[in-house]
Design a protein around this motif. Structure first.
Motif, short mmCIF file in Angstrom:
data_model
loop_
_atom_site.label_atom_id
_atom_site.label_comp_id
_atom_site.label_asym_id
_atom_site.label_seq_id
_atom_site.Cartn_x
_atom_site.Cartn_y
_atom_site.Cartn_z
N THR A 198 25.04 24.78 -32.80
CA THR A 198 25.15 25.33 -31.81
C THR A 198 25.97 24.35 -30.65
O THR A 198 25.64 23.19 -30.86
CB THR A 198 23.77 25.76 -31.24
OG1 THR A 198 24.08 26.37 -29.82
CG2 THR A 198 22.89 24.56 -31.03
N THR A 199 26.65 25.00 -29.75
CA THR A 199 27.28 24.24 -28.64
C THR A 199 26.26 24.13 -27.56
O THR A 199 26.68 23.51 -26.54
CB THR A 199 28.54 24.99 -28.18
OG1 THR A 199 28.38 26.16 -27.74
CG2 THR A 199 29.50 24.99 -29.44
N LEU A 341 33.81 22.58 -32.05
CA LEU A 341 33.41 23.49 -32.97
C LEU A 341 33.92 23.47 -34.44
O LEU A 341 32.92 23.46 -35.47
CB LEU A 341 33.57 25.04 -32.35
CG LEU A 341 32.71 26.08 -33.10
CD1 LEU A 341 31.50 25.74 -33.15
CD2 LEU A 341 33.41 27.32 -32.72
N VAL A 363 26.10 29.83 -36.81
CA VAL A 363 26.72 29.21 -35.55
C VAL A 363 26.94 29.74 -34.29
O VAL A 363 27.34 30.94 -34.34
CB VAL A 363 28.56 28.79 -36.08
CG1 VAL A 363 29.09 27.95 -35.13
CG2 VAL A 363 28.41 28.17 -37.31
N GLN A 365 28.19 29.62 -30.46
CA GLN A 365 29.00 29.22 -29.44
C GLN A 365 28.81 29.72 -28.11
O GLN A 365 28.98 30.93 -27.81
CB GLN A 365 30.67 29.31 -29.91
CG GLN A 365 31.77 28.85 -28.96
CD GLN A 365 33.09 29.45 -29.33
OE1 GLN A 365 33.21 30.33 -29.86
NE2 GLN A 365 34.08 28.76 -28.79
N GLN A 376 38.31 29.31 -25.44
CA GLN A 376 37.16 29.19 -26.38
C GLN A 376 37.53 30.49 -27.35
O GLN A 376 37.17 29.80 -28.53
CB GLN A 376 35.86 29.72 -25.52
CG GLN A 376 35.39 28.45 -24.33
CD GLN A 376 35.47 27.21 -25.11
OE1 GLN A 376 34.68 27.05 -26.08
NE2 GLN A 376 35.86 25.95 -24.60
N LEU A 380 37.70 29.39 -31.39
CA LEU A 380 36.66 30.29 -32.48
C LEU A 380 37.63 30.68 -33.66
O LEU A 380 37.58 30.55 -34.65
CB LEU A 380 35.93 31.15 -31.78
CG LEU A 380 35.17 31.99 -32.99
CD1 LEU A 380 34.14 31.37 -33.83
CD2 LEU A 380 34.61 33.43 -32.33
N THR A 383 38.94 27.93 -35.98
CA THR A 383 37.75 27.72 -36.61
C THR A 383 37.94 28.73 -37.83
O THR A 383 37.78 28.38 -39.06
CB THR A 383 36.75 27.49 -36.01
OG1 THR A 383 36.79 26.72 -34.99
CG2 THR A 383 35.46 27.38 -36.95
#
Length: 479
Positions: A198-199, A341, A363, A365, A376, A380, A383
């Motif tokens: 987790t962020t 991330l 996960v 975010q 952001q 993602l 990723t």
């Protein structure tokens, strides 16, 4: 002279060969006729039953304009993908990406660039996922509505109005012989390796629900004295000492100030005064390490505890059985040197795939207000694009705006807004946009991989846990 007998023999030979030729010719003719009949029947069957490949049915394409044909050709590729038979197998691995702070309006707006119109449509990778479901926001009809209750509905599968108030007599809840278990614990019981990244802080609502933590107190500072006397533990303590937390192969996020007292307060990673701070002298990070050292004396395991980005970057994570990373005092957004991330996900997958036994990775975010949402979303997207393409993996992307208003039960946010339309449209444009953005919105759930087809339609929040539970039960690792 040829005798009469010789003449008879010659005639018999000629007659025999004529018969053979006739038989061969007849056989060929019958074969051709049967073949033509079969082709005719098959063609008629395919047309009547739509079993022909769409790409082969090109008679209609000759009738469209040249300017249309290029787009119709691309559409055929999408149709072929949609018509592909569904995979009857179940996934070996499950990856769930939860984006808190983004809803359908953001996602739709940020798909298109603002500065360079020539770039056209910049679809995200989840735009190509074959299945999509909407999860209702029943929180807008509950009063009051706690974010922790929403997380428990998502990960434990219990409706919001049935989630127990864990702040009441939590000592009794802690001593209960059997309580609800999250899909993370279900995966562990099924023999899968598990991870949570987790962020946000690991003691937040998502971490608490996944860890089956009772109560809403992230650390000892926020707990009332009567709760402590009744036997309550805060969420941080439960994550480290309870079964779910003990068996987590990967746990990475923020929240150092909840886990340990007197944490370093630096310029790039300050203590978040808006969040809970432990003050009982604890060091749960040390407790986790001691716990693993004790376990390694019985069964040899490789583990590590890291707290900096450079430590994570240099880590040969594929050799580890357990990895814990606490990368910020509060949320990772408060630490300017926090890892990306992508880095956290890549290292986590290295740990989880060590034994090829299947895994569940969740996960989160978290995108707080004031952060560039477009950037952001792009992070993602990058990723997900770079993830290893595995045919045995179910991948889910859940987007929610993380806004849970508290309207009265008889007046929803929508009806209240409609009744105030004259006053609203006299407000400034910025205020109107803010009001519209803060309306309750449903969450979007994109799915790709084996059994992704079960994620479709409009569902309750609890459907996510129920569907994953079903998949895990069929993906159980057998000895």
């Amino acid at each position: 002279m040829v005798t009469t007998q010789q003449t008879k023999e010659i005639c018999e030979i000629i007659r025999l060969k004529s018969t053979q030729v006739f038989l061969v010719a007849g056989t060929c003719l019958i074969t051709v006729m049967v073949t033509l009949l079969c082709i005719g029947f098959m063609t008629r069957y395919e047309v009547e039953n739509d079993v022909a490949n769409v790409a082969d049915v090109d008679y209609w394409k000759d009738k469209v304009a040249t300017s249309q044909k290029i787009w119709y050709d691309k559409g055929i590729d999408e149709l072929n993908e949609a018509l592909r038979p569904q995979d009857l197998t179940y996934p070996k691995n499950v990856r769930i990406f939860v984006i808190q702070g983004i809803d359908g309006r953001d996602w739709a707006a940020f798909r298109f660039p603002t500065s360079d119109a020539s770039r056209g449509n910049t679809n995200f990778i989840w735009d190509r996922f074959p299945h999509l479901a909407r999860l209702k926001n029943s929180c807008s009809q509950q009063f009051p509505c706690q974010v922790a209750s929403v997380s428990r509905a998502l990960w434990l599968g219990i409706p919001l109005d049935k989630v127990p108030d864990n702040q009441q007599d939590c000592g009794r809840l802690f001593n209960a012989t059997q309580g609800p278990i999250s899909i993370l614990r279900q995966a562990q019981l099924a023999g899968l390796r598990t991870g949570f990244v987790t962020t946000q802080r690991i003691t937040g609502p998502t971490g608490a629900a996944l860890g089956n933590a009772n109560g809403n107190f992230e650390c000892d500072e926020s707990m009332p004295l009567n709760s402590i006397k009744s036997g309550c533990q805060d969420i941080a303590q439960q994550l480290i000492s309870d079964e779910t937390g003990k068996f987590l192969n990967v746990l990475i996020g923020g929240g150092r100030q909840m886990l340990s007292s007197l944490v370093p307060n630096t310029k790039y990673d300050p203590v978040d005064e808006m969040l809970c701070e432990s003050n009982d002298g604890r060091n749960l990070l040390k407790d986790w390490r001691n716990q693993k050292l004790k376990e390694s004396k019985i069964n040899r395991i490789i583990f590590d505890l890291i707290q900096r980005r450079d430590e994570l970057e240099s880590l040969n994570s594929s050799s580890f059985d357990y990895l814990m990373g606490v990368m910020a005092n509060g949320d990772l957004s408060g630490n300017s040197k926090a890892p990306s991330l992508k880095l956290m996900v890549d290292k986590s997958l290295n740990v989880l795939t060590k034994y090829k036994q299947g895994y569940l990775l969740i996960v989160e975010q978290f995108i707080p207000s004031g952060i560039d949402k477009r950037e952001q979303l792009q992070l993602l997207n990058d990723t997900l694009v770079n993830l290893h393409k595995d045919q045995d993996t179910l991948t889910l992307v859940l987007m929610t705006n993380a806004i849970y208003p508290k309207p009265s039960l008889d007046v929803s946010e929508e009806t209240e807004t409609i009744s105030l339309l004259p006053e609203i449209f006299n407000e400034a444009e910025s205020e109107i946009q803010k009001r519209l953005h803060q309306m309750p919105s449903e969450s979007l759930l994109f799915a790709q991989g084996p059994k992704s087809s079960i994620f479709q339609g409009v569902r309750k929040e609890t459907f996510l846990a129920h569907a994953i539970s079903h998949v895990l039960s069929r993906s159980r690792v057998r000895p």
